[in-house]
Scaffold this active site. Sequence first.
Site, PDB file in Angstrom:
ATOM      1  N   ASP A 110       0.718  -1.270  -0.167  1.00 53.38           N
ATOM      2  CA  ASP A 110       0.191   0.028  -0.112  1.00 53.38           C
ATOM      3  C   ASP A 110       0.817   1.200   0.089  1.00 53.38           C
ATOM      4  OD1 ASP A 110      -1.897  -1.831  -0.054  1.00 53.38           O
ATOM      5  OD2 ASP A 110      -2.927  -1.134   2.082  1.00 53.38           O
ATOM      6  N   ASP A 163     -14.074  -5.536  -3.940  1.00 49.72           N
ATOM      7  CA  ASP A 163     -14.108  -5.663  -2.359  1.00 49.72           C
ATOM      8  C   ASP A 163     -15.533  -6.004  -1.803  1.00 49.72           C
ATOM      9  OD1 ASP A 163     -11.429  -4.597  -2.116  1.00 49.72           O
ATOM     10  OD2 ASP A 163     -11.951  -2.481  -1.713  1.00 49.72           O
TER      11      ASP A 163
END
Lengths: 251, 193
Positions: A11, A130
């Site tokens: 990330d 997601d």
Amino acid sequence: MLTKRIIPCLDIKDGRTVKGVNFIDLRDAGDPVELAEIYARSGADELVFLDISATEEKRKTLANLVRRVAEKVNIPFTVGGGISSVEDVDILLKNGADKVSINSSAVKRPELINELAAKFGSQCITVAIDAKQIKGQWMVHLVGGKVPTELNLFEWAKEVQERGAGEILFTSMNNDGTKAGFANEALAVLSSKLNIPIIASGGAGNMQHFTDTFIKGKADAALAASVFHFKEIEIKDLKEELRRNGVEVRL
Amino acid sequence: MKIVIIDYGAGNIQSIKFAIERLGYTAILSRDADEIKSANKVIFPGVGEASSAMRMLKSAGLDKVIPALEQPVLGICLGMQLMCTYCEEGDTEGLGIFHARVVKFSNQLKVPQIGWNRIHDLKSDLFKGISEGEFVYLVHSYYVKECEETIASTEYGVEYTSGIQKDNFYGLQFHPEKSSDAGEKILENFLKV
């Protein structure tokens, strides 16, 4: 025989590596290029960079990072985070990204998948989904799992494939950050309904979880972050364990 | 040594340039026929869809230039496929350098094939120092059928051509620039041909 892939996810915020715990708290885990090189040497099959910064400078900073990674790293990598146009993708691919990952922008405007597949080829278009299981139903969520949609995971995944995505990165919001294993039931359903590769994400805590997601979840690849970043699992040990368990890997 | 990577608008050519630089060489990106003809080594990359890549090649006038080259030429991925006689994808006539057809993987398989697979039956100096069964990185939905010019094979549902050679023309289905140390070695072998 095609091997199962192990993919560390980095990330990125403002050019630095961070890891979201349940997507809320952030911890610093180092320089992305340095980390990428370490992972490439330690046997990672691919890398994913997920940019979570939201600055004006974002596009330029990310393109520079992609270029620095491409110069140094000799394994494939995917870049995602805030990509919403053909132009965004063009810049990233031109700087040396192998694939891009799109998420919310595909939900908001599904035609984007068709446009990207037509222009760049399906092989470099990953659609990230997601989803969270609510009352037995797997529903697609946006903004790191915070915003629910009306889309059913399996229907959306099928549409994504039909529109030309080359693979799907499925993150279970129920599992993400729990270190209790991947969402193998949902993964196995995805794998049986689709014929593009599925990357499992969310929930990796130990080596058995990876074996389970490849065997029970029928995943083609498994993605994880903190277990690798904080050296709880060494990729080489993981691959040896997978091979002992009958999972084909590159060693 | 002058290395030219053909830049006709199809694919991630920056990675190939960077891989060549990691080996200590430099490469030029160009679609200029004279520049390409004057190179010592030519790399013909490509990702994406076959018929549109062929259209871009034609509009740059390179469909005539490439088959006439006499120096070593390396086609990578779609580049290699376009060097064959025919690609099923988009019903595309190829450059006809390799006498092979390019067809789609069975729909019983996950397509595209994405990831690391083995190369075997290695038959060329391109694979000097490379072990039988070495892992390489592949991303593709169509494959080149095995033929007399095959110099490396891979199994994905079928045995197919992952390396091919005819005279000064070489083709690799996998991405040497993304295939870790083994890939860089193969690329280096080509630059030393």
